[in-house]
Design a protein around this motif. Sequence first.
Motif, PDB file in Angstrom:
ATOM      1  N   GLN A 235       0.838  -1.183   0.000  1.00 23.19           N
ATOM      2  CA  GLN A 235       0.000   0.000   0.000  1.00 23.19           C
ATOM      3  C   GLN A 235       0.885   1.250   0.000  1.00 23.19           C
ATOM      4  O   GLN A 235       1.969   1.244   0.589  1.00 23.19           O
ATOM      5  CB  GLN A 235      -0.935   0.009   1.214  1.00 23.19           C
ATOM      6  CG  GLN A 235      -1.912   1.166   1.279  1.00 23.19           C
ATOM      7  CD  GLN A 235      -2.794   1.266   0.056  1.00 23.19           C
ATOM      8  OE1 GLN A 235      -2.421   1.885  -0.944  1.00 23.19           O
ATOM      9  NE2 GLN A 235      -3.986   0.645   0.118  1.00 23.19           N
ATOM     10  N   ARG A 236       0.398   2.288  -0.654  1.00 22.42           N
ATOM     11  CA  ARG A 236       1.109   3.567  -0.642  1.00 22.42           C
ATOM     12  C   ARG A 236       0.874   4.268   0.696  1.00 22.42           C
ATOM     13  O   ARG A 236      -0.254   4.318   1.202  1.00 22.42           O
ATOM     14  CB  ARG A 236       0.608   4.451  -1.782  1.00 22.42           C
ATOM     15  CG  ARG A 236       1.364   5.788  -1.888  1.00 22.42           C
ATOM     16  CD  ARG A 236       0.847   6.605  -3.061  1.00 22.42           C
ATOM     17  NE  ARG A 236       0.853   5.803  -4.279  1.00 22.42           N
ATOM     18  CZ  ARG A 236       1.940   5.525  -4.987  1.00 22.42           C
ATOM     19  NH1 ARG A 236       3.118   5.988  -4.601  1.00 22.42           N
ATOM     20  NH2 ARG A 236       1.864   4.772  -6.080  1.00 22.42           N
ATOM     21  N   PHE A 237       1.920   4.822   1.270  1.00 22.02           N
ATOM     22  CA  PHE A 237       1.802   5.567   2.519  1.00 22.02           C
ATOM     23  C   PHE A 237       1.702   7.057   2.174  1.00 22.02           C
ATOM     24  O   PHE A 237       2.651   7.662   1.686  1.00 22.02           O
ATOM     25  CB  PHE A 237       3.019   5.297   3.408  1.00 22.02           C
ATOM     26  CG  PHE A 237       2.959   6.002   4.739  1.00 22.02           C
ATOM     27  CD1 PHE A 237       1.808   5.978   5.495  1.00 22.02           C
ATOM     28  CD2 PHE A 237       4.063   6.673   5.237  1.00 22.02           C
ATOM     29  CE1 PHE A 237       1.734   6.616   6.728  1.00 22.02           C
ATOM     30  CE2 PHE A 237       4.018   7.306   6.463  1.00 22.02           C
ATOM     31  CZ  PHE A 237       2.849   7.280   7.214  1.00 22.02           C
ATOM     32  N   GLY A 238       0.512   7.615   2.401  1.00 24.93           N
ATOM     33  CA  GLY A 238       0.298   9.020   2.097  1.00 24.93           C
ATOM     34  C   GLY A 238      -0.689   9.234   0.979  1.00 24.93           C
ATOM     35  O   GLY A 238      -0.436  10.001   0.046  1.00 24.93           O
ATOM     36  N   ILE A 239      -1.855   8.592   1.048  1.00 26.13           N
ATOM     37  CA  ILE A 239      -2.862   8.714  -0.008  1.00 26.13           C
ATOM     38  C   ILE A 239      -3.537  10.081   0.033  1.00 26.13           C
ATOM     39  O   ILE A 239      -3.741  10.728  -1.000  1.00 26.13           O
ATOM     40  CB  ILE A 239      -3.909   7.599   0.126  1.00 26.13           C
ATOM     41  CG1 ILE A 239      -3.243   6.229  -0.085  1.00 26.13           C
ATOM     42  CG2 ILE A 239      -5.057   7.792  -0.865  1.00 26.13           C
ATOM     43  CD1 ILE A 239      -4.158   5.057   0.182  1.00 26.13           C
ATOM     44  N   PHE A 240      -3.876  10.557   1.247  1.00 24.58           N
ATOM     45  CA  PHE A 240      -4.587  11.829   1.395  1.00 24.58           C
ATOM     46  C   PHE A 240      -3.729  12.944   1.987  1.00 24.58           C
ATOM     47  O   PHE A 240      -4.057  14.112   1.836  1.00 24.58           O
ATOM     48  CB  PHE A 240      -5.827  11.632   2.302  1.00 24.58           C
ATOM     49  CG  PHE A 240      -6.900  10.809   1.671  1.00 24.58           C
ATOM     50  CD1 PHE A 240      -7.843  11.387   0.837  1.00 24.58           C
ATOM     51  CD2 PHE A 240      -6.980   9.445   1.901  1.00 24.58           C
ATOM     52  CE1 PHE A 240      -8.843  10.631   0.249  1.00 24.58           C
ATOM     53  CE2 PHE A 240      -7.980   8.680   1.321  1.00 24.58           C
ATOM     54  CZ  PHE A 240      -8.914   9.278   0.489  1.00 24.58           C
ATOM     55  N   VAL A 269       5.581   3.236  -1.494  1.00 22.87           N
ATOM     56  CA  VAL A 269       4.757   2.035  -1.367  1.00 22.87           C
ATOM     57  C   VAL A 269       5.512   1.027  -0.497  1.00 22.87           C
ATOM     58  O   VAL A 269       6.695   0.760  -0.728  1.00 22.87           O
ATOM     59  CB  VAL A 269       4.453   1.414  -2.745  1.00 22.87           C
ATOM     60  CG1 VAL A 269       3.784   0.046  -2.589  1.00 22.87           C
ATOM     61  CG2 VAL A 269       3.577   2.354  -3.558  1.00 22.87           C
ATOM     62  N   PHE A 270       4.840   0.491   0.493  1.00 26.12           N
ATOM     63  CA  PHE A 270       5.452  -0.446   1.437  1.00 26.12           C
ATOM     64  C   PHE A 270       4.568  -1.675   1.616  1.00 26.12           C
ATOM     65  O   PHE A 270       3.359  -1.626   1.353  1.00 26.12           O
ATOM     66  CB  PHE A 270       5.632   0.217   2.812  1.00 26.12           C
ATOM     67  CG  PHE A 270       6.516   1.433   2.803  1.00 26.12           C
ATOM     68  CD1 PHE A 270       7.881   1.312   2.990  1.00 26.12           C
ATOM     69  CD2 PHE A 270       5.975   2.695   2.602  1.00 26.12           C
ATOM     70  CE1 PHE A 270       8.695   2.434   2.982  1.00 26.12           C
ATOM     71  CE2 PHE A 270       6.780   3.817   2.588  1.00 26.12           C
ATOM     72  CZ  PHE A 270       8.148   3.691   2.778  1.00 26.12           C
ATOM     73  N   LYS A 271       5.185  -2.752   2.064  1.00 27.79           N
ATOM     74  CA  LYS A 271       4.387  -3.880   2.533  1.00 27.79           C
ATOM     75  C   LYS A 271       3.635  -3.418   3.768  1.00 27.79           C
ATOM     76  O   LYS A 271       4.224  -2.819   4.672  1.00 27.79           O
ATOM     77  CB  LYS A 271       5.289  -5.068   2.886  1.00 27.79           C
ATOM     78  CG  LYS A 271       4.528  -6.311   3.350  1.00 27.79           C
ATOM     79  CD  LYS A 271       5.447  -7.272   4.083  1.00 27.79           C
ATOM     80  CE  LYS A 271       5.817  -6.738   5.451  1.00 27.79           C
ATOM     81  NZ  LYS A 271       6.717  -7.638   6.200  1.00 27.79           N
ATOM     82  N   VAL A 272       2.349  -3.665   3.810  1.00 25.49           N
ATOM     83  CA  VAL A 272       1.558  -3.295   4.984  1.00 25.49           C
ATOM     84  C   VAL A 272       2.066  -4.100   6.179  1.00 25.49           C
ATOM     85  O   VAL A 272       2.113  -5.332   6.126  1.00 25.49           O
ATOM     86  CB  VAL A 272       0.065  -3.581   4.747  1.00 25.49           C
ATOM     87  CG1 VAL A 272      -0.738  -3.345   6.023  1.00 25.49           C
ATOM     88  CG2 VAL A 272      -0.458  -2.716   3.610  1.00 25.49           C
ATOM     89  N   PRO A 273       2.461  -3.445   7.266  1.00 28.47           N
ATOM     90  CA  PRO A 273       2.992  -4.192   8.408  1.00 28.47           C
ATOM     91  C   PRO A 273       1.905  -4.955   9.159  1.00 28.47           C
ATOM     92  O   PRO A 273       0.739  -4.549   9.177  1.00 28.47           O
ATOM     93  CB  PRO A 273       3.596  -3.103   9.302  1.00 28.47           C
ATOM     94  CG  PRO A 273       2.802  -1.883   8.967  1.00 28.47           C
ATOM     95  CD  PRO A 273       2.484  -1.994   7.498  1.00 28.47           C
ATOM     96  N   SER A 274       2.301  -6.050   9.768  1.00 31.75           N
ATOM     97  CA  SER A 274       1.409  -6.774  10.666  1.00 31.75           C
ATOM     98  C   SER A 274       1.161  -5.946  11.919  1.00 31.75           C
ATOM     99  O   SER A 274       2.050  -5.242  12.401  1.00 31.75           O
ATOM    100  CB  SER A 274       2.047  -8.111  11.056  1.00 31.75           C
ATOM    101  OG  SER A 274       1.382  -8.677  12.170  1.00 31.75           O
ATOM    102  N   GLY A 301      -5.041   7.809  10.076  1.00 31.32           N
ATOM    103  CA  GLY A 301      -6.315   8.394   9.701  1.00 31.32           C
ATOM    104  C   GLY A 301      -6.127   9.504   8.684  1.00 31.32           C
ATOM    105  O   GLY A 301      -6.843   9.577   7.684  1.00 31.32           O
ATOM    106  N   LEU A 302      -5.149  10.368   8.911  1.00 31.63           N
ATOM    107  CA  LEU A 302      -4.894  11.480   7.998  1.00 31.63           C
ATOM    108  C   LEU A 302      -4.322  11.003   6.672  1.00 31.63           C
ATOM    109  O   LEU A 302      -4.797  11.383   5.601  1.00 31.63           O
ATOM    110  CB  LEU A 302      -3.918  12.472   8.646  1.00 31.63           C
ATOM    111  CG  LEU A 302      -4.445  13.337   9.784  1.00 31.63           C
ATOM    112  CD1 LEU A 302      -3.298  14.147  10.400  1.00 31.63           C
ATOM    113  CD2 LEU A 302      -5.533  14.275   9.280  1.00 31.63           C
ATOM    114  N   THR A 303      -3.279  10.168   6.741  1.00 30.96           N
ATOM    115  CA  THR A 303      -2.551   9.808   5.525  1.00 30.96           C
ATOM    116  C   THR A 303      -3.323   8.835   4.637  1.00 30.96           C
ATOM    117  O   THR A 303      -3.313   8.962   3.411  1.00 30.96           O
ATOM    118  CB  THR A 303      -1.188   9.183   5.861  1.00 30.96           C
ATOM    119  OG1 THR A 303      -1.386   7.999   6.646  1.00 30.96           O
ATOM    120  CG2 THR A 303      -0.294  10.147   6.604  1.00 30.96           C
ATOM    121  N   GLN A 304      -3.987   7.865   5.242  1.00 35.03           N
ATOM    122  CA  GLN A 304      -4.619   6.795   4.467  1.00 35.03           C
ATOM    123  C   GLN A 304      -6.114   6.979   4.260  1.00 35.03           C
ATOM    124  O   GLN A 304      -6.681   6.408   3.326  1.00 35.03           O
ATOM    125  CB  GLN A 304      -4.359   5.448   5.143  1.00 35.03           C
ATOM    126  CG  GLN A 304      -2.884   5.137   5.398  1.00 35.03           C
ATOM    127  CD  GLN A 304      -2.011   5.301   4.174  1.00 35.03           C
ATOM    128  OE1 GLN A 304      -1.335   6.302   4.024  1.00 35.03           O
ATOM    129  NE2 GLN A 304      -2.050   4.322   3.286  1.00 35.03           N
TER     130      GLN A 304
END
Length: 337
Positions: A235-240, A269-274, A301-304
């Motif tokens: 997933q990309r970190f920083g969508i919004f 873009v990173f692997k979504v962490p557990s 909440g802000l970024t995604q």
Amino acid sequence: MITNYASTALKYALKFAFVASLLCQPLLADTGAVPPAEKSEPILPIPLPHDLNQDKLKLGSMLFNDTRLSRDGQLSCASCHHLDTGGDDNIAISAYINTPPAVNTPSIFNVKYNFRQNWDGSATSLPMQLNMAIRRFGGKTAAWDGLLSRLNKDQKLVRQFAAIYQTSTINRENFSDALVYYVEALNTPNARFDQYLRGDAEAISSDELRGYALFKEYGCVSCHQGVNVGGNLYQRFGIFYDYFRARGNIVEGDYGRMNITGNSADAHVFKVPSLRNVALTAPYLHDGQIDTLEQVVAIMGLTQLGLEINKNEIALIVKFLNTLTGDTTNIVKAEMQ
């Protein structure tokens, strides 16, 4: 900040996106049988431990703690992955990583259930991840030769390998097999939330259950689901919200998958962490810049999601996250002999 109407619409859109993500993302292997009652939830319990080869576990445990894995004899796997806490090192960036890309050390617990390893997904398997670690701390191309030479001088260790693998020497294959076998056993089942998923309604409190409901309603579960509550998609970190511009000082580790693919579309873009044992693994994010779970929930909440989650709801979500701390009593503690 988006309007309440848009916020509600986004929540429903994320629910549909979550269903799509389950259909499109790679499935995890060996997750165990899922009782019918558990199939209705997007999070699945970690399978309970089964019989394992105790001799191989003991051997792998010794290797995990053996500083001969590094060329200078200073570092072992346990230097960065502390089994008495959350399986990481609880510092922002490992003191032992002096070459880019430098990122926060992920937990080694439950890595068996990740579809890729590392923040950037650079390792497609645990043997591949082991090879990367040996090369990083053992001297590039000569790393394996040096390591095996050091280990084969230890006749007691050679005999332990011979008893399990019926070989006269320690080689790359049996070394990798023993260490990976041990790492795959470093699972933390029977978290209180897992007990709830298996039918124990009293395992979590009403506040924790409300936190879980919010976790789903806000769409957090669209990325954090499955056995590992994450670890099975990118997933990309920083969508919004542009976290990196706000933080400043962008470094190589911030580019994530782009460092592997060379594709600018994979920047950040990173692997979504557990989220398993997340209450034990501060500081947070790939850069280790966030100290508390409350801060993480607010930032995500802000970024995604493009949402400013209020403090009361953040507190409830954090209460839910605390129920994901699992049982570590099954983990073999190393005893160097």
